[in-house]
Write a protein that holds these residues in place. Structure first.
Motif, PDB file in Angstrom:
ATOM      1  N   UNK A   1      -9.578 -50.135 -13.636  1.00  0.00           N
ATOM      2  CA  UNK A   1      -9.190 -50.988 -14.757  1.00  0.00           C
ATOM      3  C   UNK A   1     -10.430 -51.321 -15.570  1.00  0.00           C
ATOM      4  N   UNK A   2     -10.409 -50.964 -16.813  1.00  0.00           N
ATOM      5  CA  UNK A   2     -11.540 -51.297 -17.689  1.00  0.00           C
ATOM      6  C   UNK A   2     -11.269 -52.624 -18.390  1.00  0.00           C
ATOM      7  N   UNK A   3     -12.333 -53.243 -18.880  1.00  0.00           N
ATOM      8  CA  UNK A   3     -12.178 -54.472 -19.659  1.00  0.00           C
ATOM      9  C   UNK A   3     -11.327 -54.208 -20.899  1.00  0.00           C
ATOM     10  N   UNK A   4     -11.485 -53.040 -21.487  1.00  0.00           N
ATOM     11  CA  UNK A   4     -10.714 -52.691 -22.686  1.00  0.00           C
ATOM     12  C   UNK A   4      -9.222 -52.598 -22.372  1.00  0.00           C
ATOM     13  N   UNK A   5      -8.882 -51.999 -21.238  1.00  0.00           N
ATOM     14  CA  UNK A   5      -7.472 -51.904 -20.832  1.00  0.00           C
ATOM     15  C   UNK A   5      -6.907 -53.291 -20.547  1.00  0.00           C
ATOM     16  N   UNK A   6      -7.702 -54.127 -19.884  1.00  0.00           N
ATOM     17  CA  UNK A   6      -7.276 -55.497 -19.595  1.00  0.00           C
ATOM     18  C   UNK A   6      -7.033 -56.255 -20.902  1.00  0.00           C
ATOM     19  N   UNK A   7      -7.920 -56.071 -21.849  1.00  0.00           N
ATOM     20  CA  UNK A   7      -7.785 -56.709 -23.162  1.00  0.00           C
ATOM     21  C   UNK A   7      -6.432 -56.354 -23.782  1.00  0.00           C
ATOM     22  N   UNK A   8      -6.054 -55.097 -23.724  1.00  0.00           N
ATOM     23  CA  UNK A   8      -4.784 -54.665 -24.321  1.00  0.00           C
ATOM     24  C   UNK A   8      -3.584 -55.258 -23.588  1.00  0.00           C
ATOM     25  N   UNK A   9      -3.657 -55.342 -22.270  1.00  0.00           N
ATOM     26  CA  UNK A   9      -2.563 -55.916 -21.476  1.00  0.00           C
ATOM     27  C   UNK A   9      -2.366 -57.383 -21.861  1.00  0.00           C
ATOM     28  N   UNK A  10      -3.472 -58.118 -21.985  1.00  0.00           N
ATOM     29  CA  UNK A  10      -3.389 -59.529 -22.365  1.00  0.00           C
ATOM     30  C   UNK A  10      -2.894 -59.659 -23.813  1.00  0.00           C
ATOM     31  N   UNK A  11      -3.394 -58.812 -24.697  1.00  0.00           N
ATOM     32  CA  UNK A  11      -2.982 -58.867 -26.108  1.00  0.00           C
ATOM     33  C   UNK A  11      -1.481 -58.614 -26.265  1.00  0.00           C
ATOM     34  N   UNK A  64     -17.449 -73.826  -5.250  1.00  0.00           N
ATOM     35  CA  UNK A  64     -16.430 -73.151  -4.446  1.00  0.00           C
ATOM     36  C   UNK A  64     -15.386 -72.412  -5.264  1.00  0.00           C
ATOM     37  N   UNK A  65     -15.572 -72.340  -6.578  1.00  0.00           N
ATOM     38  CA  UNK A  65     -14.629 -71.656  -7.464  1.00  0.00           C
ATOM     39  C   UNK A  65     -15.343 -70.497  -8.137  1.00  0.00           C
ATOM     40  N   UNK A  66     -14.717 -69.338  -8.094  1.00  0.00           N
ATOM     41  CA  UNK A  66     -15.221 -68.189  -8.839  1.00  0.00           C
ATOM     42  C   UNK A  66     -14.500 -68.189 -10.178  1.00  0.00           C
ATOM     43  N   UNK A  67     -15.238 -67.928 -11.250  1.00  0.00           N
ATOM     44  CA  UNK A  67     -14.635 -68.058 -12.576  1.00  0.00           C
ATOM     45  C   UNK A  67     -15.380 -67.202 -13.592  1.00  0.00           C
ATOM     46  N   UNK A  68     -14.819 -67.133 -14.774  1.00  0.00           N
ATOM     47  CA  UNK A  68     -15.501 -66.464 -15.867  1.00  0.00           C
ATOM     48  C   UNK A  68     -14.611 -66.331 -17.085  1.00  0.00           C
ATOM     49  N   UNK A  69     -15.205 -66.515 -18.248  1.00  0.00           N
ATOM     50  CA  UNK A  69     -14.512 -66.269 -19.512  1.00  0.00           C
ATOM     51  C   UNK A  69     -14.649 -64.779 -19.787  1.00  0.00           C
ATOM     52  N   UNK A  70     -13.518 -64.109 -19.851  1.00  0.00           N
ATOM     53  CA  UNK A  70     -13.517 -62.667 -20.048  1.00  0.00           C
ATOM     54  C   UNK A  70     -13.626 -62.331 -21.531  1.00  0.00           C
ATOM     55  N   UNK A  71     -12.852 -63.066 -22.349  1.00  0.00           N
ATOM     56  CA  UNK A  71     -12.858 -62.828 -23.787  1.00  0.00           C
ATOM     57  C   UNK A  71     -12.825 -64.158 -24.518  1.00  0.00           C
ATOM     58  N   UNK A  72     -13.638 -64.267 -25.552  1.00  0.00           N
ATOM     59  CA  UNK A  72     -13.569 -65.427 -26.435  1.00  0.00           C
ATOM     60  C   UNK A  72     -12.335 -65.288 -27.323  1.00  0.00           C
ATOM     61  N   UNK A  73     -11.919 -66.413 -27.908  1.00  0.00           N
ATOM     62  CA  UNK A  73     -10.782 -66.384 -28.830  1.00  0.00           C
ATOM     63  C   UNK A  73     -11.115 -65.453 -29.993  1.00  0.00           C
ATOM     64  N   UNK A  74     -10.189 -64.567 -30.297  1.00  0.00           N
ATOM     65  CA  UNK A  74     -10.398 -63.604 -31.378  1.00  0.00           C
ATOM     66  C   UNK A  74      -9.042 -63.209 -31.945  1.00  0.00           C
ATOM     67  N   UNK A  75      -9.061 -62.640 -33.126  1.00  0.00           N
ATOM     68  CA  UNK A  75      -7.822 -62.250 -33.791  1.00  0.00           C
ATOM     69  C   UNK A  75      -7.017 -61.245 -32.971  1.00  0.00           C
TER      70      UNK A  75
END
Length: 155
Positions: A1-11, A64-75
């Motif tokens: 799974x690439x970040x680009x593919x994940x981006x499309x799934x979320x979009x 004790x929490x794993x986290x991360x912002x994957x994508x900033x708000x964008x159009x």
């Protein structure tokens, strides 16, 4: 799974919720159309599992929490930011949602719940606040924040 593919799934999901009020009706709609057992839920869950395994999701850790912002708000994401957390039997830091929050709860171990909710979607309206809490196991939670707005508070 690439970040680009994940981006499309979320979009694909954000395109369907863009402009809708973040309320109980959206919560019900998401759980009906994109809920547990649906193709979209399973695709998002597997994408998150793969992203964690590949190291580009939940790459930070604190308290004790794993986290991360994957994508900033964008159009391309209809002005939603995307964060994913990995939590196990823990209460997270208190925060408010100025514009609301849309969460996808994906249990990984046990009968994990997020704020008492089982697997599926949870929608918080604008101005709401909470201590995000995973109980009864481990879960990944995907957060969609309109305009990326979140305010951590001291409690």
């Amino acid at each position: 799974m690439s970040k680009e593919s994940f981006h499309q799934i979320v979009a694909d999901v954000t395109s369907q919720i863009a402009g809708r009020p973040l309320d109980g009706e959206l919560d019900r709609w998401l759980n009906t159309v994109h809920g547990v057992g649906s193709e979209s839920y399973e695709r998002l869950k597997q994408a998150c599992i793969d992203g964690v395994a590949e190291g580009w999701l939940c790459e930070r850790e604190g308290g004790g929490i794993k986290y991360g912002r994957v994508f900033k708000a964008e159009d391309a994401l209809h002005r939603f930011s995307v964060d994913v957390v990995d939590m196990k039997d823990i209460e997270g830091p208190h925060h408010t949602h100025p514009n609301g929050e849309v969460d996808l709860i994906m249990p990984l171990e046990g009968n994990a719940t997020f704020d008492g909710r089982p697997a599926g979607w949870c929608v918080y309206p604008p101005g709401s606040a909470h201590h995000p809490t995973v109980a009864q196991g481990r879960a990944l939670v995907l957060y969609l924040l309109p305009e990326g707005q979140i305010q951590f508070t001291k409690t």
